[in-house]
Design an enzyme around this catalytic site. Structure first.
Site, PDB file in Angstrom:
ATOM      1  N   HIS A  72       0.845  -1.204   0.000  1.00 10.27           N
ATOM      2  CA  HIS A  72       0.000   0.000   0.000  1.00 10.27           C
ATOM      3  C   HIS A  72       0.878   1.251   0.000  1.00 10.27           C
ATOM      4  CE1 HIS A  72      -4.036  -1.759   1.616  1.00 10.27           C
ATOM      5  NE2 HIS A  72      -3.492  -2.519   0.689  1.00 10.27           N
ATOM      6  N   TYR A 201      -8.919   4.973   8.361  1.00 11.57           N
ATOM      7  CA  TYR A 201      -8.978   5.277   9.791  1.00 11.57           C
ATOM      8  C   TYR A 201     -10.046   6.351   9.966  1.00 11.57           C
ATOM      9  CZ  TYR A 201      -4.489   2.881  10.661  1.00 11.57           C
ATOM     10  OH  TYR A 201      -3.480   1.954  10.786  1.00 11.57           O
ATOM     11  N   PRO A 292      -3.172  -0.151  19.342  1.00 11.95           N
ATOM     12  CA  PRO A 292      -2.932  -0.599  17.963  1.00 11.95           C
ATOM     13  C   PRO A 292      -3.117   0.472  16.879  1.00 11.95           C
ATOM     14  CG  PRO A 292      -5.001  -1.496  18.793  1.00 11.95           C
ATOM     15  CD  PRO A 292      -4.350  -0.812  19.938  1.00 11.95           C
ATOM     16  N   LYS A 296       1.974  -0.383  15.263  1.00 14.37           N
ATOM     17  CA  LYS A 296       3.403  -0.438  15.587  1.00 14.37           C
ATOM     18  C   LYS A 296       3.872  -1.679  16.348  1.00 14.37           C
ATOM     19  CE  LYS A 296       4.923   3.045  13.561  1.00 14.37           C
ATOM     20  NZ  LYS A 296       5.085   2.478  12.243  1.00 14.37           N
ATOM     21  N   TYR A 384       4.388   6.470  10.500  1.00 15.75           N
ATOM     22  CA  TYR A 384       3.591   5.301  10.125  1.00 15.75           C
ATOM     23  C   TYR A 384       4.429   4.280   9.362  1.00 15.75           C
ATOM     24  CZ  TYR A 384      -0.663   2.723   8.928  1.00 15.75           C
ATOM     25  OH  TYR A 384      -1.619   1.750   8.817  1.00 15.75           O
TER      26      TYR A 384
HETATM   27  P1  FAD Z   1       3.439 -12.254  21.260  1.00 13.13           P
HETATM   28  O1  FAD Z   1       2.895 -12.256  19.880  1.00 13.13           O
HETATM   29  O2  FAD Z   1       2.489 -12.018  22.381  1.00 13.13           O
HETATM   30  O3  FAD Z   1       4.196 -13.624  21.464  1.00 13.13           O
HETATM   31  C1  FAD Z   1       4.609 -14.080  22.741  1.00 13.13           C
HETATM   32  C2  FAD Z   1       4.593 -15.597  22.753  1.00 13.13           C
HETATM   33  O4  FAD Z   1       5.077 -16.075  23.997  1.00 13.13           O
HETATM   34  C3  FAD Z   1       3.177 -16.147  22.586  1.00 13.13           C
HETATM   35  O5  FAD Z   1       3.169 -17.131  21.562  1.00 13.13           O
HETATM   36  C4  FAD Z   1       2.852 -16.731  23.949  1.00 13.13           C
HETATM   37  O6  FAD Z   1       1.971 -17.820  23.866  1.00 13.13           O
HETATM   38  C5  FAD Z   1       4.235 -17.123  24.447  1.00 13.13           C
HETATM   39  N1  FAD Z   1       4.360 -17.241  25.901  1.00 13.13           N
HETATM   40  C6  FAD Z   1       3.762 -16.503  26.860  1.00 13.13           C
HETATM   41  N2  FAD Z   1       4.134 -16.915  28.092  1.00 13.13           N
HETATM   42  C7  FAD Z   1       5.003 -17.933  27.902  1.00 13.13           C
HETATM   43  C8  FAD Z   1       5.733 -18.774  28.781  1.00 13.13           C
HETATM   44  N3  FAD Z   1       5.621 -18.654  30.110  1.00 13.13           N
HETATM   45  N4  FAD Z   1       6.530 -19.711  28.263  1.00 13.13           N
HETATM   46  C9  FAD Z   1       6.650 -19.856  26.913  1.00 13.13           C
HETATM   47  N5  FAD Z   1       5.979 -19.082  26.025  1.00 13.13           N
HETATM   48  C10 FAD Z   1       5.168 -18.138  26.521  1.00 13.13           C
HETATM   49  N6  FAD Z   1       1.049  -4.593  15.686  1.00 13.13           N
HETATM   50  C11 FAD Z   1       1.468  -4.039  14.498  1.00 13.13           C
HETATM   51  O7  FAD Z   1       2.675  -3.825  14.310  1.00 13.13           O
HETATM   52  N7  FAD Z   1       0.591  -3.725  13.496  1.00 13.13           N
HETATM   53  C12 FAD Z   1      -0.730  -3.954  13.640  1.00 13.13           C
HETATM   54  O8  FAD Z   1      -1.477  -3.710  12.692  1.00 13.13           O
HETATM   55  C13 FAD Z   1      -1.213  -4.503  14.891  1.00 13.13           C
HETATM   56  N8  FAD Z   1      -2.532  -4.757  15.087  1.00 13.13           N
HETATM   57  C14 FAD Z   1      -2.915  -5.445  16.213  1.00 13.13           C
HETATM   58  C15 FAD Z   1      -4.249  -5.763  16.322  1.00 13.13           C
HETATM   59  C16 FAD Z   1      -4.680  -6.488  17.445  1.00 13.13           C
HETATM   60  C17 FAD Z   1      -6.142  -6.835  17.538  1.00 13.13           C
HETATM   61  C18 FAD Z   1      -3.754  -6.889  18.457  1.00 13.13           C
HETATM   62  C19 FAD Z   1      -4.186  -7.681  19.660  1.00 13.13           C
HETATM   63  C20 FAD Z   1      -2.425  -6.545  18.344  1.00 13.13           C
HETATM   64  C21 FAD Z   1      -1.993  -5.825  17.233  1.00 13.13           C
HETATM   65  N9  FAD Z   1      -0.655  -5.484  17.066  1.00 13.13           N
HETATM   66  C22 FAD Z   1      -0.253  -4.846  15.903  1.00 13.13           C
HETATM   67  C23 FAD Z   1       0.336  -5.849  18.083  1.00 13.13           C
HETATM   68  C24 FAD Z   1       1.077  -7.140  17.744  1.00 13.13           C
HETATM   69  O9  FAD Z   1       0.166  -8.172  17.489  1.00 13.13           O
HETATM   70  C25 FAD Z   1       2.015  -7.505  18.919  1.00 13.13           C
HETATM   71  O10 FAD Z   1       2.779  -6.372  19.226  1.00 13.13           O
HETATM   72  C26 FAD Z   1       2.924  -8.695  18.562  1.00 13.13           C
HETATM   73  O11 FAD Z   1       2.206  -9.891  18.621  1.00 13.13           O
HETATM   74  C27 FAD Z   1       4.124  -8.778  19.508  1.00 13.13           C
HETATM   75  O12 FAD Z   1       4.877  -9.935  19.240  1.00 13.13           O
HETATM   76  P2  FAD Z   1       5.687 -10.680  20.390  1.00 13.13           P
HETATM   77  O13 FAD Z   1       6.336 -11.839  19.728  1.00 13.13           O
HETATM   78  O14 FAD Z   1       6.492  -9.703  21.132  1.00 13.13           O
HETATM   79  O15 FAD Z   1       4.580 -11.162  21.426  1.00 13.13           O
HETATM   80  C1  DHB Z   2      -4.601  -3.496  11.358  1.00 17.15           C
HETATM   81  C2  DHB Z   2      -4.388  -3.321  12.698  1.00 17.15           C
HETATM   82  C3  DHB Z   2      -4.027  -2.089  13.169  1.00 17.15           C
HETATM   83  O1  DHB Z   2      -3.796  -1.914  14.474  1.00 17.15           O
HETATM   84  C4  DHB Z   2      -3.863  -1.007  12.314  1.00 17.15           C
HETATM   85  O2  DHB Z   2      -3.507   0.191  12.811  1.00 17.15           O
HETATM   86  C5  DHB Z   2      -4.054  -1.192  10.981  1.00 17.15           C
HETATM   87  C6  DHB Z   2      -4.424  -2.447  10.495  1.00 17.15           C
HETATM   88  C7  DHB Z   2      -4.986  -4.824  10.861  1.00 17.15           C
HETATM   89  O3  DHB Z   2      -5.203  -5.726  11.669  1.00 17.15           O
HETATM   90  O4  DHB Z   2      -5.090  -5.000   9.632  1.00 17.15           O
END
Ligand code: FAD
Ligand code: DHB
Length: 388
Positions: A72, A201, A292, A296, A384
């Site tokens: 995009h 948005y 979210p 980021k 962004y």
């Molecule tokens: P996580 O994905 O939380 O991974 C952590 C892992 O550790 C998990 O698999 C968990 O099961 C595991 N774990 C936990 N405890 C233990 C333990 N004791 N022992 C072993 N394993 C364990 N970010 C963006 O950049 N862009 C977006 O558009 C965006 N949209 C989002 C929309 C939603 C609805 C949500 C909920 C989040 C969004 N985010 C977005 C945020 C993004 O999803 C998270 O920041 C990302 O998942 C972080 O990755 P991580 O690997 O740090 O943590």
């Molecule tokens: C999506 C999630 C977000 O938090 C955002 O800012 C834009 C897109 C998504 O899930 O597609």
């Protein structure tokens, strides 16, 4: 068991770190407390910064993303019933974003890890860290009924916001910063072609709404809701009604489809400092959370492990601790920029609980400024698409 890097958590941070280390010939063991099916099905982020796409591609996990990811060049901001395009590519000298689901990245990373033959254990229990203050740290856990002790050089805490790694750092050395928002996001995945080519948005009197997508056939949509709401109070027709009301403008209608998944996400800002204690390094959501709205969270998680992989490579190859010592400070500089941007986008676009008319006028003024001033639009765009 012994390894160089013990990685706790198989989300985007842990799996990307494992792959970056593998490319450098560094040994790691990844342990995850959930099942592979659960981790691969968790619907979350969708927007990737160009730099993150480039990193994943260079690490050898970009093949399907290049085929299926949607590039995009802009996003749309909607308020007062009008849509305004922010031309990300022009405003940032050519940078774009890629829409590709976090679930797909996680699947690609898991497949790549398993193909490498290096260990990735799902459904581990009772994870405990020992000796993070010493030069012989150890992770204890149980797996398939057997207790294990994993000796290592360092531990990477990639276990998300609710993980066990961050609480291992003594409270006296950890400083945390938190902001809770008086709303959440209700997100759905729907079996319908996205009604718009780019993300929208939307700020609306009834609350924020976001149109996003996962593929030419699948839409991803969000509406602002109250925090702690029960998803059972949101039957599909109520969700669609809010989406129509908040997103539609004259001449544009939102197409509906079967709801494939729905869930409510709380909104929070959180930072833990420092991101390192002794031989434990925190990454991603284990160290910081952003609301979210700025897209980021996933991007920050990948950027953290990029720095950590570089620092570990230099240390394990050449013995120099300079980059490891700089890890927390280097990450936190980017983290706080993203914290500010995510807070700013959130407060500009959501209806705040008390509906204070002064705040409403300020939001509208800010939105008008962003879409009418080149420098203001550039500021949004460069945050962004992300800083390299
Ligand atoms: P996580 O994905 O939380 O991974 C952590 C892992 O550790 C998990 O698999 C968990 O099961 C595991 N774990 C936990 N405890 C233990 C333990 N004791 N022992 C072993 N394993 C364990 N970010 C963006 O950049 N862009 C977006 O558009 C965006 N949209 C989002 C929309 C939603 C609805 C949500 C909920 C989040 C969004 N985010 C977005 C945020 C993004 O999803 C998270 O920041 C990302 O998942 C972080 O990755 P991580 O690997 O740090 O943590
Ligand atoms: C999506 C999630 C977000 O938090 C955002 O800012 C834009 C897109 C998504 O899930 O597609």
């Amino acid at each position: 068991m012994r390894t160089q890097v013990a990685i706790v958590g198989a989300g985007p941070a842990g799996l990307t770190l494992a792959q970056l280390l593998h490319v450098e010939g560094i040994d790691s063991v990844v342990i995850e407390n959930r099942s592979r099916e659960y981790v691969e099905a968790r619907i979350r982020a969708g927007v990737l910064e160009q730099g993150v796409v480039d990193l994943l591609t260079a690490a050898g996990v970009g093949e399907r993303m290049a085929r299926e990811g949607l590039v995009h060049e802009g996003i749309e901001l909607q308020f007062a019933g009008e849509r305004h395009r922010i031309d990300l590519k022009t405003l940032t000298s050519g940078k774009t974003i890629t829409v590709y689901g976090q679930t797909e990245i996680v699947k690609d990373l898991i497949n790549t890890r398993l193909a490498s033959g290096r260990p990735l254990l799902f459904e581990v229990d009772d994870v405990h860290l020992d000796g993070i203050d010493s030069d012989r740290p150890c992770v204890r856990f149980s797996h398939q009924g057997t207790t294990h002790e994993l000796d290592c050089d360092v531990i990477a805490g990639c276990d998300g916001f609710h993980g066990v790694c961050r609480p291992t750092i003594p409270a006296r050395v950890l400083r945390t910063f938190t902001r809770e928002y008086p709303f959440g996001w209700l997100g759905i995945l729907a079996n319908v072609a996205p009604s718009n080519d780019e993300l929208i948005y939307a700020s609306h009197d009834r609350g924020f709404a976001l149109l996003s997508m996962r593929s030419p056939q699948i839409s991803r949509l969000y509406v602002q809701c109250r925090p702690g709401e029960d998803i059972a109070d949101w039957p599909d027709n109520r969700i669609w009604e809010e989406l129509h009301t908040r997103l539609e403008i004259p001449g544009w209608t939102l197409a509906e489809g079967r709801v494939l998944e729905k869930g409510i996400t709380p909104m929070r800002s959180f930072v833990a400092e420092p991101m390192r204690h002794g031989r434990l390094f925190l990454t991603g959501d284990a160290a910081h959370i952003v609301p979210p709205t700025g897209a980021k969270g996933l991007n920050l998680a990948v950027r953290d492990v990029q720095l950590l992989a570089e620092a570990l490579t230099v240390w394990l190859r050449h013995g120099s601790e300079t980059l490891l010592d700089a890890y927390s400070t280097s990450c936190l500089r980017r983290v706080w920029r993203a914290e500010h941007f995510s807070w700013w986008m959130t407060t500009m676009l959501h209806t705040l609980d008390d509906g204070d008319p002064f705040a409403v006028r300020l939001q509208e003024s800010q939105l008008r400024y962003v879409v009418s001033s080149g420098p203001a639009a550039t500021s949004l765009a460069e945050n962004y698409v992300g800083f390299d």
